[in-house]
Design a protein around this motif. Structure first.
Motif, PDB file in Angstrom:
ATOM      1  N   SER A  66       3.984   0.768   9.904  1.00  0.00           N
ATOM      2  CA  SER A  66       4.241  -0.009   8.697  1.00  0.00           C
ATOM      3  C   SER A  66       3.673  -1.425   8.789  1.00  0.00           C
ATOM      4  O   SER A  66       3.300  -2.013   7.762  1.00  0.00           O
ATOM      5  N   VAL A  67       3.590  -1.967  10.002  1.00  0.00           N
ATOM      6  CA  VAL A  67       3.117  -3.357  10.164  1.00  0.00           C
ATOM      7  C   VAL A  67       1.612  -3.476   9.926  1.00  0.00           C
ATOM      8  O   VAL A  67       1.184  -4.236   9.037  1.00  0.00           O
ATOM      9  N   PRO A  68       0.762  -2.763  10.675  1.00  0.00           N
ATOM     10  CA  PRO A  68      -0.670  -2.894  10.392  1.00  0.00           C
ATOM     11  C   PRO A  68      -1.050  -2.383   9.004  1.00  0.00           C
ATOM     12  O   PRO A  68      -1.987  -2.906   8.385  1.00  0.00           O
ATOM     13  N   MET A  69      -0.318  -1.390   8.466  1.00  0.00           N
ATOM     14  CA  MET A  69      -0.652  -0.892   7.138  1.00  0.00           C
ATOM     15  C   MET A  69      -0.350  -1.943   6.062  1.00  0.00           C
ATOM     16  O   MET A  69      -1.101  -2.085   5.093  1.00  0.00           O
ATOM     17  N   ALA A  70       0.737  -2.686   6.221  1.00  0.00           N
ATOM     18  CA  ALA A  70       1.051  -3.758   5.273  1.00  0.00           C
ATOM     19  C   ALA A  70       0.003  -4.862   5.343  1.00  0.00           C
ATOM     20  O   ALA A  70      -0.412  -5.416   4.315  1.00  0.00           O
ATOM     21  N   MET A  71      -0.457  -5.163   6.553  1.00  0.00           N
ATOM     22  CA  MET A  71      -1.489  -6.175   6.720  1.00  0.00           C
ATOM     23  C   MET A  71      -2.823  -5.704   6.157  1.00  0.00           C
ATOM     24  O   MET A  71      -3.558  -6.471   5.522  1.00  0.00           O
ATOM     25  N   MET A  72      -3.143  -4.439   6.371  1.00  0.00           N
ATOM     26  CA  MET A  72      -4.403  -3.884   5.856  1.00  0.00           C
ATOM     27  C   MET A  72      -4.405  -3.873   4.329  1.00  0.00           C
ATOM     28  O   MET A  72      -5.440  -4.156   3.700  1.00  0.00           O
TER      29      MET A  72
END
Length: 216
Positions: A66-72
């Motif tokens: 969820s963290v890198p996907m939110a940033m992406m």
């Protein structure tokens, strides 16, 4: 005989054209942004290769996807060829610095090359799995260098945007707009995690899909 050969050759050309067209359509579908970027379940249901790549990397890096996907989402809106647009004065005179940020992760040339040197990874910034791997590497280093928990998407995004040194110097403190954006990323990561927790069992494919993913 010549007529038969000609018809057969023409048939092969037509068949080849159909295959090329189909391949182009499939490639376009593979790189197109997800239809519902605000729902992680929908993203992974639509893009099964993304789901499998994300699960492999979550196991590898021990970072909630969820963290890198939110940033992406914030960086590129999941567009493979995203670039920073140049601004113009009176629509004619170019103005401002053009960033080398590119791809899903909006990784700049210098940090992308550092990532490749340190990890030995090749890859492309326009490939989802490669870009996600880069972001997980960066998030891991933000924890090591600046002590930011990998689950803290807000602070992770600040370090991602300002760089590790910039984060330590608190360069973001004078950028109210950036702090607002970072909080937005943090909120989206929480939403993504809640969505994923509710659908993770449904996302698991059958044995054939998982075997095919393991094989390739």
């Amino acid at each position: 005989m010549r007529g038969v050969w000609y018809r057969r050759s023409a048939g092969r050309v037509q068949a080849g054209a159909v295959l090329v067209l189909a391949g182009g359509l499939l490639a376009g579908c593979a790189t197109a942004p997800p239809r519902n970027p605000n729902n992680l379940c929908s993203i992974f249901q639509e893009k099964r290769s993304w789901y499998h790549a994300a699960m492999r990397q979550e196991a590898k890096w021990h970072i909630p996807v969820s963290v890198p996907m939110a940033m992406m989402n914030q960086e590129s809106s999941f567009r493979a060829n995203a670039r920073t647009r140049r601004t113009y004065i009176l629509w004619i005179i170019p103005w401002g610095h053009i960033s080398t940020a590119y791809g899903y992760a909006q990784a700049k040339d210098e940090i992308w090359h550092d990532y490749q040197r340190q990890t030995g990874a090749g890859g492309s910034r326009t490939d989802y799995a490669d870009a996600l791997n880069f972001m997980n590497w960066y998030i891991t280093n933000s924890r090591k260098v600046d002590g930011i928990p990998v689950t803290d998407a807000t602070r992770q995004y600040l370090a991602y945007h300002e760089g590790w040194t910039g984060y330590r110097r608190r360069t973001y403190a004078s950028k109210g707009w950036l702090v607002t954006v970072a909080r937005k990323v943090g909120h989206r990561a929480q939403q993504y995690q809640q969505q994923y927790d509710a659908c993770k069992d449904r996302l698991k494919g059958g044995w054939w899909e998982n075997f095919w993913d393991w094989l390739f």
